[in-house]
Write a protein that holds these residues in place. Structure first.
Motif, PDB file in Angstrom:
ATOM      1  N   LEU A   1      -2.890  -4.722  -6.633  1.00  0.00           N
ATOM      2  CA  LEU A   1      -2.554  -3.587  -5.098  1.00  0.00           C
ATOM      3  C   LEU A   1      -2.629  -2.244  -5.543  1.00  0.00           C
ATOM      4  CD1 LEU A   1      -0.668  -5.097  -1.938  1.00  0.00           C
ATOM      5  CD2 LEU A   1      -0.493  -2.708  -3.755  1.00  0.00           C
ATOM      6  N   GLU A   2      -2.339  -3.092  -6.540  1.00  0.00           N
ATOM      7  CA  GLU A   2      -2.517  -1.253  -7.368  1.00  0.00           C
ATOM      8  C   GLU A   2      -3.197  -0.350  -7.490  1.00  0.00           C
ATOM      9  OE1 GLU A   2       0.392   1.757 -10.138  1.00  0.00           O
ATOM     10  OE2 GLU A   2       1.118  -0.480  -9.987  1.00  0.00           O
ATOM     11  N   ASP A  57      -6.375  -1.479  -6.459  1.00  0.00           N
ATOM     12  CA  ASP A  57      -7.045  -1.707  -5.247  1.00  0.00           C
ATOM     13  C   ASP A  57      -6.560  -0.718  -4.935  1.00  0.00           C
ATOM     14  OD1 ASP A  57      -8.102  -3.851  -5.774  1.00  0.00           O
ATOM     15  OD2 ASP A  57      -7.336  -5.488  -3.834  1.00  0.00           O
ATOM     16  N   PHE A  58      -5.221  -0.474  -4.596  1.00  0.00           N
ATOM     17  CA  PHE A  58      -4.940   1.135  -3.819  1.00  0.00           C
ATOM     18  C   PHE A  58      -5.826   2.819  -4.787  1.00  0.00           C
ATOM     19  CE2 PHE A  58      -2.581   5.221  -2.594  1.00  0.00           C
ATOM     20  CZ  PHE A  58      -1.993   4.830  -1.480  1.00  0.00           C
ATOM     21  N   GLU A  59      -5.433   3.008  -5.942  1.00  0.00           N
ATOM     22  CA  GLU A  59      -5.842   3.933  -6.589  1.00  0.00           C
ATOM     23  C   GLU A  59      -7.511   3.939  -6.640  1.00  0.00           C
ATOM     24  OE1 GLU A  59      -4.034   3.096 -10.697  1.00  0.00           O
ATOM     25  OE2 GLU A  59      -2.333   3.816  -9.699  1.00  0.00           O
ATOM     26  N   GLU A  86     -10.247   6.261   1.394  1.00  0.00           N
ATOM     27  CA  GLU A  86      -8.951   6.040   2.397  1.00  0.00           C
ATOM     28  C   GLU A  86      -8.956   4.933   3.203  1.00  0.00           C
ATOM     29  OE1 GLU A  86      -6.194   8.869   3.611  1.00  0.00           O
ATOM     30  OE2 GLU A  86      -7.563   8.768   1.539  1.00  0.00           O
ATOM     31  N   ARG A 126      -9.170   2.276   2.659  1.00  0.00           N
ATOM     32  CA  ARG A 126      -8.476   0.373   2.150  1.00  0.00           C
ATOM     33  C   ARG A 126      -7.182   1.166   2.001  1.00  0.00           C
ATOM     34  NH1 ARG A 126      -7.994  -4.480   1.644  1.00  0.00           N
ATOM     35  NH2 ARG A 126      -7.299  -5.373  -0.380  1.00  0.00           N
ATOM     36  N   ARG A 127      -6.638   2.227   1.386  1.00  0.00           N
ATOM     37  CA  ARG A 127      -5.354   2.513   0.841  1.00  0.00           C
ATOM     38  C   ARG A 127      -4.757   2.730   2.045  1.00  0.00           C
ATOM     39  NH1 ARG A 127      -6.065   8.219  -2.725  1.00  0.00           N
ATOM     40  NH2 ARG A 127      -6.824   6.921  -4.475  1.00  0.00           N
ATOM     41  N   GLN A 128      -5.166   3.294   3.493  1.00  0.00           N
ATOM     42  CA  GLN A 128      -4.759   3.150   4.621  1.00  0.00           C
ATOM     43  C   GLN A 128      -3.941   1.858   4.971  1.00  0.00           C
ATOM     44  OE1 GLN A 128      -2.572   5.982   6.683  1.00  0.00           O
ATOM     45  NE2 GLN A 128      -3.829   6.557   4.448  1.00  0.00           N
ATOM     46  N   ILE A 140      -4.026  -0.746   2.946  1.00  0.00           N
ATOM     47  CA  ILE A 140      -3.439  -1.335   1.662  1.00  0.00           C
ATOM     48  C   ILE A 140      -1.364  -0.600   2.835  1.00  0.00           C
ATOM     49  CG2 ILE A 140      -2.631  -1.179   0.047  1.00  0.00           C
ATOM     50  CD1 ILE A 140      -4.696  -1.333  -1.251  1.00  0.00           C
ATOM     51  N   LEU A 141      -1.107   0.465   2.915  1.00  0.00           N
ATOM     52  CA  LEU A 141       0.096   0.804   3.037  1.00  0.00           C
ATOM     53  C   LEU A 141       0.217   0.131   4.864  1.00  0.00           C
ATOM     54  CD1 LEU A 141      -0.690   4.304   2.742  1.00  0.00           C
ATOM     55  CD2 LEU A 141       0.926   3.034   1.224  1.00  0.00           C
TER      56      LEU A 141
END
Length: 72
Positions: free
Chosen positions: A19-20, A22-24, A28, A30-32, A34-35
């Protein structure tokens, strides 16, 4: 309705660092996503905690525990 296999997969996804990663390495959007997912999961965890407390302490579990203690 209770699918512990899904929770196990989620646990593995968190513990593996995927997960970390994928986030890194995500864009943008995908990051949103995940959050947003994590926020919803935390809200659900709060709800589960409240429900578990209600079931244990307002239901028969507290009474059952008291009876078990009385029998000893």
């Amino acid at each position: 309705m209770l699918d512990t296999a899904h929770l196990d997969k989620l646990t593995d996804y968190f513990n593996s660092g995927d997960l970390e990663f994928d986030f890194e390495h995500g864009d943008e959007e995908r990051r949103q996503a995940i959050l947003g997912y994590l926020e919803k999961l935390m809200d659900l965890a709060d709800q589960a905690d409240e429900l578990a407390t209600k079931l244990i302490f307002k239901g028969g579990m507290l009474q059952a525990l008291a009876k078990t203690s009385d029998q000893k």
